[in-house]
Design a protein around this motif. Structure first.
Motif, PDB file in Angstrom:
ATOM      1  N   GLN A  93      -1.035   1.449  -9.368  1.00  0.00           N
ATOM      2  CA  GLN A  93      -2.317   1.775  -8.742  1.00  0.00           C
ATOM      3  C   GLN A  93      -2.730   3.220  -8.997  1.00  0.00           C
ATOM      4  N   GLU A  94      -1.781   4.126  -8.960  1.00  0.00           N
ATOM      5  CA  GLU A  94      -2.078   5.549  -9.140  1.00  0.00           C
ATOM      6  C   GLU A  94      -2.177   5.938 -10.615  1.00  0.00           C
TER       7      GLU A  94
ATOM      8  N   ARG B  93       2.597   0.969  -6.323  1.00  0.00           N
ATOM      9  CA  ARG B  93       1.947   2.278  -6.139  1.00  0.00           C
ATOM     10  C   ARG B  93       1.804   3.008  -7.465  1.00  0.00           C
ATOM     11  N   THR B  94       2.820   2.934  -8.315  1.00  0.00           N
ATOM     12  CA  THR B  94       2.756   3.600  -9.611  1.00  0.00           C
ATOM     13  C   THR B  94       1.642   3.014 -10.469  1.00  0.00           C
TER      14      THR B  94
ATOM     15  N   GLU C  64       0.795  -1.227   0.000  1.00  0.00           N
ATOM     16  CA  GLU C  64       0.000   0.000   0.000  1.00  0.00           C
ATOM     17  C   GLU C  64       0.831   1.283   0.000  1.00  0.00           C
ATOM     18  N   LYS C  65       2.038   1.236   0.614  1.00  0.00           N
ATOM     19  CA  LYS C  65       2.769   2.482   0.823  1.00  0.00           C
ATOM     20  C   LYS C  65       4.188   2.524   0.273  1.00  0.00           C
TER      21      LYS C  65
END
Length: 132
Positions: free
Chosen positions: A121-122, A118-119, A111-112
């Motif tokens: 997901q965003e 993260r890339t 998640e963090k």
């Protein structure tokens, strides 16, 4: 800044980093080569596992086995659907807290802290530059 060089060679295609590591890239028919999609999945898995393992060990819980499978089906001919990470873990015998610590660390990393996950997901812009 992260950077790799990708180029055609006499035997196919390869990606090379500044430290001299080389990965063969192919369309899926070549022995010993990853497809670009497989490299993306390996990046997701690699980013997660190289963070989860040391963080779990730092908390005093060295896992006997830590592996994963990373999969994605195509949502469209040129677009992946959900990327799924499935861990394969063997906990140390007699370590009652290892599972709890591993799970908390794995979720937190996903998640963090994993830049690749993260890339994805965003979402991120991919810019194309073609010199004149």
């Amino acid at each position: 800044m992260a950077s790799v060089n990708v180029e055609r060679t006499d035997s196919g295609y390869e990606a090379r980093n500044g430290r001299g590591a080389v990965v063969a890239i192919g369309s899926g028919d070549e022995e010993g080569a990853f497809t670009p999609v497989e490299l993306l999945l390996a990046a997701v898995g690699g980013c997660n596992i190289v963070s989860v393992e040391p963080l779990t060990a730092q908390r005093g819980h060295r896992l006997v086995r830590l592996a994963m499978t990373v999969e994605a089906e195509k949502a469209e001919p040129n677009l992946l659907g959900t990327v799924t990470i499935t861990y394969d873990v063997e906990l140390p015998e007699g370590d009652e807290k290892a599972d709890e610590v591993f799970r908390a660390v794995a979720h937190r990393v996903h998640e963090k802290y994993c830049t690749v996950s993260r890339t994805l997901q965003e979402g991120v812009e991919v810019a194309l530059e073609i010199p004149e």
